[in-house]
Design an enzyme around this catalytic site. Sequence first.
Site, PDB file in Angstrom:
ATOM      1  N   GLY A 111       0.819  -1.211   0.000  1.00  0.00           N
ATOM      2  CA  GLY A 111       0.000   0.000   0.000  1.00  0.00           C
ATOM      3  C   GLY A 111       0.848   1.254   0.000  1.00  0.00           C
ATOM      4  O   GLY A 111       0.555   2.204   0.720  1.00  0.00           O
ATOM      5  N   GLY A 157      -0.846   7.883   1.260  1.00  0.00           N
ATOM      6  CA  GLY A 157      -0.823   8.009   2.700  1.00  0.00           C
ATOM      7  C   GLY A 157       0.482   7.618   3.370  1.00  0.00           C
ATOM      8  O   GLY A 157       1.580   7.984   2.932  1.00  0.00           O
ATOM      9  N   TYR A 213     -12.884  -3.035  10.603  1.00  0.00           N
ATOM     10  CA  TYR A 213     -11.543  -2.438  10.470  1.00  0.00           C
ATOM     11  C   TYR A 213     -10.787  -2.503  11.788  1.00  0.00           C
ATOM     12  O   TYR A 213      -9.616  -2.918  11.848  1.00  0.00           O
ATOM     13  CB  TYR A 213     -11.655  -0.975  10.007  1.00  0.00           C
ATOM     14  CG  TYR A 213     -10.355  -0.219  10.086  1.00  0.00           C
ATOM     15  CD1 TYR A 213      -9.447  -0.226   9.029  1.00  0.00           C
ATOM     16  CD2 TYR A 213     -10.010   0.499  11.245  1.00  0.00           C
ATOM     17  CE1 TYR A 213      -8.235   0.459   9.118  1.00  0.00           C
ATOM     18  CE2 TYR A 213      -8.807   1.178  11.343  1.00  0.00           C
ATOM     19  CZ  TYR A 213      -7.922   1.158  10.274  1.00  0.00           C
ATOM     20  OH  TYR A 213      -6.722   1.825  10.375  1.00  0.00           O
TER      21      TYR A 213
END
Length: 393
Positions: A87, A91, A268
């Site tokens: 990822g 971010g 999550y």
Amino acid sequence: MALQSAALLPCAFSIHKEGKSSKDSCFFGVPFCDHIKADSSLKIKHGSRKQSVIRAEAVAATAAPTFAPATAQGKKTLRKGTVVVTGASSGLGLATAKALAEGGKWHVIMACRDFLKAEKAAKSVGMAKENYTIMHLDLASLDSVRQFVKNFKQTGRHLDVLVCNAAVYQPTAREPSFTAEGFELSVGTNHLGHFLLSRLLLDDLVKSDYPSRRLIIVGSITGNTNTLAGNVPPKANLGDLRGLQGGLTGLNTSSMIDGGGFDGAKAYKDSKVCNMLIMQEFHRRFHEETGITFASLYPGCIATTGLFREHIPLFRLLFPPFQKFITKGFVSEEESGKRLAQVVSDPSLTKSGVYWSWNKDSASFENQLSQEASDIEKARKLWEVSEKLVGLT
Ligand code: NDP
Ligand code: PMR
């Protein structure tokens, strides 16, 4: 004080997104109105660890030298390390990749599901071409995880550090969505995909001759119920893992680990508890024999990242100032990237089994995990159930 200020924020409305109404929860997803309510060859089980010790030693004996003479004076230079960051297209992952690449000591494998996005992201932050490689990885598909591992091995590169960073967060979803294998998406991606990846790459970390080899799994404060943030409903709770044992398919069994009804925000937070439990289980099973450092961290509240892309627009607008001025937990993407880069490469952060956090002066410290996130028995069971789900046993 924080709770009072938050309660001033707008409440009780819903928006429509792609024909679905988002959860009728209030502004911060909190119903203030009601309440503040491996196919790895390292198959080692507890108690039977001889095999790995022998393997690790055999590898160390044949591995290429870590240090090579560099100067006329015979000074030794550490070779460039290779770090895989999942990822890394936005971010925290992107900021970490940038921080590591900039230092010139790391080659970053950006393990991303969207190649073009990752390429643009790397360019946008000025990463020099020779410091990174983008490789495809979709953690929501175990086939993709296996293919990534195969591709990585074929590059012939050492693996010195693996950073499990990617995640999805679906706070407004009314219904669960699923990975290719049919696991609820948040737990399937954030936990199960990373679990298989870590298990399949553990061998490579063992083989690496780098002085400090590390496996880092990003955790979070919101999975820790020993904090204020972790007490914002819905709270993380894995229960007795009955939903996970059922496969999280949402068909005849629950899509939630604890067997309850679907809640995207809870899924999550549960996945983050899994991340932190699995890091510790790795530590207990493998640290002593392999010398690998296993660590997790809470990088701070990076309120501007893509993690909140599925949240309602008003949340995305107000969350950064709320974190900056009220909780004071806000951290910029750049600062968070430096923190994770520190966990990757700082020679003083070699302690294994640690959950790192940072104080107001941005100094790292070993933080306490919640009771559930440090439950040894739960970690063992989570490991075993997860192994079955990803096809390792
Ligand atoms: P972002 O959404 O910005 O980054 C998440 C990354 O994960 C993106 O690169 C995304 O790819 C990738 N990703 C999502 N699904 C998959 C998949 N199936 N396969 C491969 N990659 C995938 O969020 P953050 O940077 O905030 O999150 C990074 C980590 O930090 C997460 O583990 C999160 O839990 C943790 N964290 C974040 C905090 C915060 O305040 N933001 C606080 C505490 C922890 P793509 O770009 O293609 O969407
Ligand atoms: Mg939280 C010290 C207080 C603190 C901190 C550090 C965070 C971090 N949060 C705090 C407090 C509160 N939050 C309070 C008092 C509230 C109620 C108003 C609140 C609400 C809230 C919501 C609705 N917070 C959130 C949400 C989210 O949707 C975010 C989330 O849970 O994502 C999973 C979130 C977060 N708060 C944080 C952090 C770091 C997050 C997001 C990221 C994460 O855990 O990955």
